[in-house]
Design a protein around this motif. Structure first.
Motif, PDB file in Angstrom:
ATOM      1  N   GLU A 187       0.855  -1.194   0.000  1.00 55.66           N
ATOM      2  CA  GLU A 187       0.000   0.000   0.000  1.00 55.66           C
ATOM      3  C   GLU A 187       0.883   1.232   0.000  1.00 55.66           C
ATOM      4  O   GLU A 187       2.063   1.182   0.371  1.00 55.66           O
ATOM      5  N   SER A 188       0.328   2.329  -0.453  1.00 57.06           N
ATOM      6  CA  SER A 188       1.098   3.572  -0.509  1.00 57.06           C
ATOM      7  C   SER A 188       0.155   4.757  -0.378  1.00 57.06           C
ATOM      8  O   SER A 188      -0.961   4.741  -0.905  1.00 57.06           O
ATOM      9  N   GLU A 189       0.619   5.761   0.331  1.00 57.59           N
ATOM     10  CA  GLU A 189      -0.154   6.991   0.484  1.00 57.59           C
ATOM     11  C   GLU A 189       0.790   8.177   0.379  1.00 57.59           C
ATOM     12  O   GLU A 189       1.832   8.214   1.038  1.00 57.59           O
ATOM     13  N   THR A 190       0.417   9.142  -0.452  1.00 56.73           N
ATOM     14  CA  THR A 190       1.229  10.340  -0.639  1.00 56.73           C
ATOM     15  C   THR A 190       0.483  11.554  -0.111  1.00 56.73           C
ATOM     16  O   THR A 190      -0.692  11.750  -0.417  1.00 56.73           O
ATOM     17  N   LYS A 191       1.180  12.350   0.666  1.00 54.25           N
ATOM     18  CA  LYS A 191       0.604  13.580   1.208  1.00 54.25           C
ATOM     19  C   LYS A 191       1.426  14.758   0.702  1.00 54.25           C
ATOM     20  O   LYS A 191       2.651  14.797   0.869  1.00 54.25           O
ATOM     21  N   THR A 192       0.757  15.713   0.077  1.00 50.03           N
ATOM     22  CA  THR A 192       1.434  16.904  -0.439  1.00 50.03           C
ATOM     23  C   THR A 192       0.944  18.131   0.318  1.00 50.03           C
ATOM     24  O   THR A 192      -0.259  18.384   0.394  1.00 50.03           O
ATOM     25  N   THR A 193       1.893  18.858   0.889  1.00 51.82           N
ATOM     26  CA  THR A 193       1.580  20.043   1.700  1.00 51.82           C
ATOM     27  C   THR A 193       2.168  21.282   1.042  1.00 51.82           C
ATOM     28  O   THR A 193       3.344  21.287   0.638  1.00 51.82           O
ATOM     29  N   LEU A 194       1.380  22.326   0.929  1.00 54.08           N
ATOM     30  CA  LEU A 194       1.817  23.585   0.332  1.00 54.08           C
ATOM     31  C   LEU A 194       2.055  24.616   1.424  1.00 54.08           C
ATOM     32  O   LEU A 194       1.224  24.803   2.309  1.00 54.08           O
ATOM     33  N   SER A 195       3.199  25.283   1.341  1.00 51.27           N
ATOM     34  CA  SER A 195       3.495  26.384   2.265  1.00 51.27           C
ATOM     35  C   SER A 195       4.246  27.474   1.488  1.00 51.27           C
ATOM     36  O   SER A 195       4.624  27.280   0.337  1.00 51.27           O
ATOM     37  N   ILE A 196       4.443  28.612   2.124  1.00 45.71           N
ATOM     38  CA  ILE A 196       5.180  29.714   1.514  1.00 45.71           C
ATOM     39  C   ILE A 196       6.481  29.906   2.283  1.00 45.71           C
ATOM     40  O   ILE A 196       6.477  30.124   3.497  1.00 45.71           O
ATOM     41  N   GLU A 197       7.609  29.794   1.569  1.00 46.15           N
ATOM     42  CA  GLU A 197       8.922  29.971   2.185  1.00 46.15           C
ATOM     43  C   GLU A 197       9.728  30.941   1.323  1.00 46.15           C
ATOM     44  O   GLU A 197       9.849  30.742   0.110  1.00 46.15           O
ATOM     45  N   ASN A 198      10.259  31.970   1.972  1.00 44.50           N
ATOM     46  CA  ASN A 198      11.027  33.009   1.259  1.00 44.50           C
ATOM     47  C   ASN A 198      10.205  33.604   0.109  1.00 44.50           C
ATOM     48  O   ASN A 198      10.711  33.819  -0.997  1.00 44.50           O
TER      49      ASN A 198
END
Length: 304
Positions: A224-235
């Protein structure tokens, strides 16, 4: 339905594969080919379909259509126009598979595959390959939705004719993925790049991996596989963090016995598999975003 483009005459060329449910040869005591292929041309898909109706005296039942195959002569712009017909045809299935041909779509549909129906064989192969993380499975409504986005590209399973079939010779095989966009030429992804892309898009279900540990090849099945993508603002810039949680089962160990597979080997294996997945993901991200400028990951849409 296979769609090619006759660039010399500026016409769409359709190959329509029709199932012959009652086609048999009593003298031979066996069924002949289960399908009949028709070729028609027109300035538009609708015009070509009209020619088909004139030739056969019948109107296609689009609700039974299994697949639409787009030849390499069909540019992304023509592709979008062609698919527009199937969107507006009210009997057309929104979940019909879309695939790309390496060459002519007509060659794919007219390949002899024994007593099997080529369109049905391709549909089953797309489903199976996607389940095993070898291919995308793109449906009509997904393709059309992506064409409406300003920056996104869409991906299609790539079909080729190979000589892998024994003993009959030729067969139809999925060899990777084709990325399509009005802004770039069609781009092909290998099987390894396709798997990395599916990891990024959280579409990996099962599949296989292998890596070398201390000069020994170890094979794995993905559980099994699970991908989590998180967006943030850096610089003052968007930053995407992609985390993959993947569980695998060691199924092959290039040694005389699994008894020699130590706890230390297990740790090294976990590290090697993680590095391999991360390396492949980084490779396909770097190629498609930096080199090709082709956002098959829909990052711009997530930012917007």
């Amino acid at each position: 339905i296979g769609i090619d483009y006759d660039t010399e005459n500026d016409l769409y060329e359709l190959t329509v594969q029709v199932l012959e449910t009652g086609n048999s040869d009593p003298e031979q005591g066996k069924s002949s080919s289960p399908v009949t292929n028709y070729t028609v041309k027109g300035k538009t898909i609708a015009e070509a379909i009209s020619s088909l109706c004139e030739n056969t005296g019948k109107y296609p039942l689009y609700s039974q259509n299994r697949i639409i195959i787009l030849g390499s002569s069909v540019t992304a712009e023509r592709m979008i126009k062609a698919l527009n017909f199937f969107v507006r045809e009210y009997t057309s299935r929104p979940d019909v598979f879309i695939a790309a041909a390496e060459g002519k779509a007509s060659d794919i549909l007219t390949t002899e595959v024994g007593s099997e129906v080529p369109a049905k064989l391709i549909e089953s192969e797309i489903e199976l390959c996607h389940d095993n993380s070898l291919s995308v499975d793109t449906e009509l409504y997904n393709t059309v939705n992506l064409t409406l986005e300003e920056t996104s590209c869409f991906t299609l399973p790539l079909l080729e004719i190979t000589e892998d079939r024994i003993p009959d010779g030729k067969t139809i095989k999925i060899t990777g993925t084709r990325a399509c966009s009005e802004r770039t030429d069609p781009l092909n992804l290998s099987a390894a790049e396709t798997q990395a892309y599916l990891f990024i898009m959280n579409e990996v279900k099962t599949g296989s991996l292998s890596t070398d540990i201390n000069s020994t090849t170890v094979g794995f099945d993905i559980i099994e596989s699970e991908t989590k993508t998180t967006l943030s603002i850096e610089n003052e810039a968007p930053f995407f963090l992609i985390e993959v949680n993947c569980k695998v089962d060691v199924i092959e160990f290039g040694a005389d016995s699994f008894d020699s597979f130590s706890q230390n080997d297990l740790k090294e294996t976990e590290t090697a598999v993680a590095q391999q997945i991360a390396h492949r993901m980084a490779g396909v991200l770097d190629r498609m975003l930096k080199k090709e400028k082709c956002d098959i990951f829909r990052f711009r849409t997530r930012i917007a």
